[in-house]
Design a protein around this motif. Structure first.
Motif, PDB file in Angstrom:
ATOM      1  N   UNK A  65     -61.809 133.405 103.277  1.00 47.40           N
ATOM      2  CA  UNK A  65     -60.728 134.382 103.340  1.00 47.40           C
ATOM      3  C   UNK A  65     -59.771 134.155 102.168  1.00 47.40           C
ATOM      4  N   UNK A  66     -58.825 135.109 101.988  1.00 44.03           N
ATOM      5  CA  UNK A  66     -57.913 135.038 100.849  1.00 44.03           C
ATOM      6  C   UNK A  66     -56.489 135.416 101.246  1.00 44.03           C
ATOM      7  N   UNK A  67     -55.546 134.714 100.635  1.00 44.83           N
ATOM      8  CA  UNK A  67     -54.152 135.138 100.600  1.00 44.83           C
ATOM      9  C   UNK A  67     -53.793 135.217  99.122  1.00 44.83           C
ATOM     10  N   UNK A  68     -53.724 136.445  98.600  1.00 44.78           N
ATOM     11  CA  UNK A  68     -53.466 136.633  97.178  1.00 44.78           C
ATOM     12  C   UNK A  68     -52.174 137.388  96.954  1.00 44.78           C
ATOM     13  N   UNK A  69     -51.468 137.047  95.886  1.00 55.84           N
ATOM     14  CA  UNK A  69     -50.166 137.679  95.639  1.00 55.84           C
ATOM     15  C   UNK A  69     -50.292 139.192  95.509  1.00 55.84           C
ATOM     16  N   UNK A  70     -51.232 139.658  94.716  1.00 57.05           N
ATOM     17  CA  UNK A  70     -51.278 141.093  94.437  1.00 57.05           C
ATOM     18  C   UNK A  70     -51.892 141.878  95.593  1.00 57.05           C
ATOM     19  N   UNK A  71     -52.855 141.308  96.316  1.00 64.83           N
ATOM     20  CA  UNK A  71     -53.384 142.001  97.494  1.00 64.83           C
ATOM     21  C   UNK A  71     -52.323 142.061  98.584  1.00 64.83           C
ATOM     22  N   UNK A  72     -51.517 140.997  98.700  1.00 62.57           N
ATOM     23  CA  UNK A  72     -50.427 141.002  99.682  1.00 62.57           C
ATOM     24  C   UNK A  72     -49.378 142.040  99.301  1.00 62.57           C
ATOM     25  N   UNK A  73     -49.079 142.141  98.003  1.00 63.63           N
ATOM     26  CA  UNK A  73     -48.098 143.123  97.534  1.00 63.63           C
ATOM     27  C   UNK A  73     -48.557 144.547  97.835  1.00 63.63           C
ATOM     28  N   UNK A  74     -49.878 144.753  97.920  1.00 59.45           N
ATOM     29  CA  UNK A  74     -50.399 146.090  98.206  1.00 59.45           C
ATOM     30  C   UNK A  74     -50.469 146.379  99.697  1.00 59.45           C
ATOM     31  N   UNK A  75     -49.975 145.452 100.529  1.00 56.78           N
ATOM     32  CA  UNK A  75     -49.870 145.724 101.957  1.00 56.78           C
ATOM     33  C   UNK A  75     -50.770 144.913 102.853  1.00 56.78           C
ATOM     34  N   UNK A  76     -51.604 144.022 102.296  1.00 54.67           N
ATOM     35  CA  UNK A  76     -52.462 143.169 103.110  1.00 54.67           C
ATOM     36  C   UNK A  76     -51.607 142.093 103.770  1.00 54.67           C
ATOM     37  N   UNK A  77     -51.752 141.922 105.086  1.00 55.04           N
ATOM     38  CA  UNK A  77     -50.919 140.990 105.832  1.00 55.04           C
ATOM     39  C   UNK A  77     -51.317 139.540 105.546  1.00 55.04           C
ATOM     40  N   UNK A 206     -40.866 115.231  85.624  1.00 59.67           N
ATOM     41  CA  UNK A 206     -39.666 115.523  86.410  1.00 59.67           C
ATOM     42  C   UNK A 206     -39.790 114.740  87.714  1.00 59.67           C
ATOM     43  N   UNK A 207     -38.692 114.661  88.446  1.00 59.12           N
ATOM     44  CA  UNK A 207     -38.679 113.792  89.625  1.00 59.12           C
ATOM     45  C   UNK A 207     -38.539 114.544  90.937  1.00 59.12           C
ATOM     46  N   UNK A 208     -38.036 115.765  90.877  1.00 53.95           N
ATOM     47  CA  UNK A 208     -37.843 116.540  92.104  1.00 53.95           C
ATOM     48  C   UNK A 208     -37.836 118.021  91.744  1.00 53.95           C
ATOM     49  N   UNK A 209     -38.277 118.836  92.689  1.00 57.24           N
ATOM     50  CA  UNK A 209     -38.249 120.291  92.524  1.00 57.24           C
ATOM     51  C   UNK A 209     -38.005 120.911  93.887  1.00 57.24           C
ATOM     52  N   UNK A 210     -37.116 121.906  93.934  1.00 58.27           N
ATOM     53  CA  UNK A 210     -36.978 122.646  95.185  1.00 58.27           C
ATOM     54  C   UNK A 210     -36.739 124.107  94.859  1.00 58.27           C
ATOM     55  N   UNK A 211     -37.102 124.959  95.817  1.00 61.04           N
ATOM     56  CA  UNK A 211     -36.877 126.396  95.615  1.00 61.04           C
ATOM     57  C   UNK A 211     -36.929 127.100  96.961  1.00 61.04           C
ATOM     58  N   UNK A 212     -36.077 128.117  97.084  1.00 67.08           N
ATOM     59  CA  UNK A 212     -36.080 129.013  98.239  1.00 67.08           C
ATOM     60  C   UNK A 212     -36.568 130.393  97.792  1.00 67.08           C
ATOM     61  N   UNK A 213     -37.346 131.052  98.654  1.00 62.21           N
ATOM     62  CA  UNK A 213     -37.729 132.428  98.384  1.00 62.21           C
ATOM     63  C   UNK A 213     -39.049 132.585  97.671  1.00 62.21           C
ATOM     64  N   UNK A 214     -39.717 131.464  97.350  1.00 62.56           N
ATOM     65  CA  UNK A 214     -41.055 131.551  96.774  1.00 62.56           C
ATOM     66  C   UNK A 214     -42.046 131.902  97.886  1.00 62.56           C
ATOM     67  N   UNK A 215     -43.332 132.019  97.529  1.00 63.30           N
ATOM     68  CA  UNK A 215     -44.357 132.417  98.491  1.00 63.30           C
ATOM     69  C   UNK A 215     -45.471 131.380  98.546  1.00 63.30           C
ATOM     70  N   UNK A 216     -46.341 131.537  99.530  1.00 65.30           N
ATOM     71  CA  UNK A 216     -47.440 130.592  99.720  1.00 65.30           C
ATOM     72  C   UNK A 216     -48.255 130.428  98.445  1.00 65.30           C
ATOM     73  N   UNK A 217     -48.506 131.546  97.733  1.00 64.24           N
ATOM     74  CA  UNK A 217     -49.348 131.474  96.540  1.00 64.24           C
ATOM     75  C   UNK A 217     -48.669 130.763  95.382  1.00 64.24           C
ATOM     76  N   UNK A 218     -47.352 130.628  95.421  1.00 62.80           N
ATOM     77  CA  UNK A 218     -46.641 129.894  94.373  1.00 62.80           C
ATOM     78  C   UNK A 218     -46.762 128.381  94.546  1.00 62.80           C
ATOM     79  N   UNK A 219     -46.938 127.917  95.771  1.00 62.38           N
ATOM     80  CA  UNK A 219     -46.737 126.492  96.067  1.00 62.38           C
ATOM     81  C   UNK A 219     -47.928 125.786  96.713  1.00 62.38           C
ATOM     82  N   UNK A 220     -48.958 126.517  97.140  1.00 58.97           N
ATOM     83  CA  UNK A 220     -50.065 125.869  97.871  1.00 58.97           C
ATOM     84  C   UNK A 220     -50.813 124.875  96.990  1.00 58.97           C
TER      85      UNK A 220
END
Length: 272
Positions: A65-77, A206-220
């Motif tokens: 299966x897939x979770x992709x940024x652009x397929x999700x943007x087109x409405x795939x849950x 670098x030693x640390x990174x944090x972010x709010x508002x990113x998505x699964x495909x950015x960080x998996x």
């Protein structure tokens, strides 16, 4: 389930093919579309790379299966089940890509039974290929990498982004955290790519990174690469990491992660 060696070899080949397309098109004029706001962009290359990866994997492993940024943007849950699932950002750092700024990458991870197994982050412009497999370590261009041993904020370089939302409530918290952290650390850095920011922690640059508002495909992919490099990946509140939460904090050491979470102002976006 097919052997992970076979899966890894196939996806590495596909990622390199996709990377060649990114490298070839980054300096060309682009057809840019706006998604959620003026700083959330997509190009034809994003779509082409995602299709290349999905079609190539599906041809050999049709049950994946897939979770992709652009397929999700087109409405795939977004749905993460126990099935082997690829979480894909075909061009992480699209704003960089649009401007020709060379820190842009393909980010892809395999999660099987909700456990990360494979992660790849490939910046073809800078010729940086970060890879990791569960229990086998993390690598840059085939050479082992490891996080730093920094345990205190006062000695830390922290990766920190505004992100692709200009929601006033979120931006207020972003600026509050910058004001809080700036006097406490060695410095801040931002590459404009969540995946590459995480890889800089894995690399020890670098030693640390944090972010709010990113998505699964950015960080998996970054999650497994950081962990396999000896680092930690958690929720910015200090709890366990949740790939669908749209929140991440990774660090070289648990001590540093704990220190940063104690001072952060929290923000909770809608989940993926």
């Amino acid at each position: 389930m097919a052997d992970y060696d076979q899966i890894y070899d196939l996806v590495l080949k596909l990622v390199k093919e996709g990377g060649a397309l990114v490298k070839e098109t980054i300096s060309r004029p682009k057809n840019v579309e706006v998604k959620s706001c003026d700083v959330d962009l997509v190009t034809e290359t994003d779509k082409q790379v995602e299709k290349l990866l999905m079609d190539g994997i599906s041809s050999k492993f049709p049950d994946h299966r897939f979770i992709g940024e652009e397929t999700t943007a087109s409405g795939v849950k977004v749905e993460l089940t126990d099935s082997p699932t690829w979480i894909i950002d075909p061009v992480d750092g699209t704003m960089n890509f649009v401007h020709g700024f060379p820190h842009t990458c393909i980010s892809i991870a395999l999660v099987d039974k909700k456990i990360p197994q494979i992660g790849m982050v490939y910046n073809p412009v800078m010729e940086q290929l970060f890879t990791a497999r569960k229990g086998k370590g993390a690598f840059l261009n085939g050479k082992p990498i490891h996080v730093s041993d920094v345990k205190e904020m006062k000695k830390a370089i922290l990766m920190f982004e505004m992100g692709t939302s200009r929601d006033p409530a979120k931006m207020k918290i972003v600026m509050e955290n910058l004001a809080i952290l700036a006097p406490l650390i060695h410095g801040t850095r931002a590459l404009g790519s969540a995946a590459l920011n995480m890889c800089m922690v894995a690399l020890g640059g670098a030693d640390c990174n944090f972010e709010y508002g990113i998505h699964a495909w950015d960080i998996a992919a970054g999650d497994i690469i950081v962990r396999e490099a000896g680092g930690v990946c958690i929720d910015p509140s200090g709890g366990p990491f949740d790939v669908l939460s749209r929140r991440v904090l990774c660090a070289s050491t648990q001590e540093l992660a704990d220190e940063v979470t104690k001072v952060l102002v929290q923000y909770y976006p809608e989940r993926d």
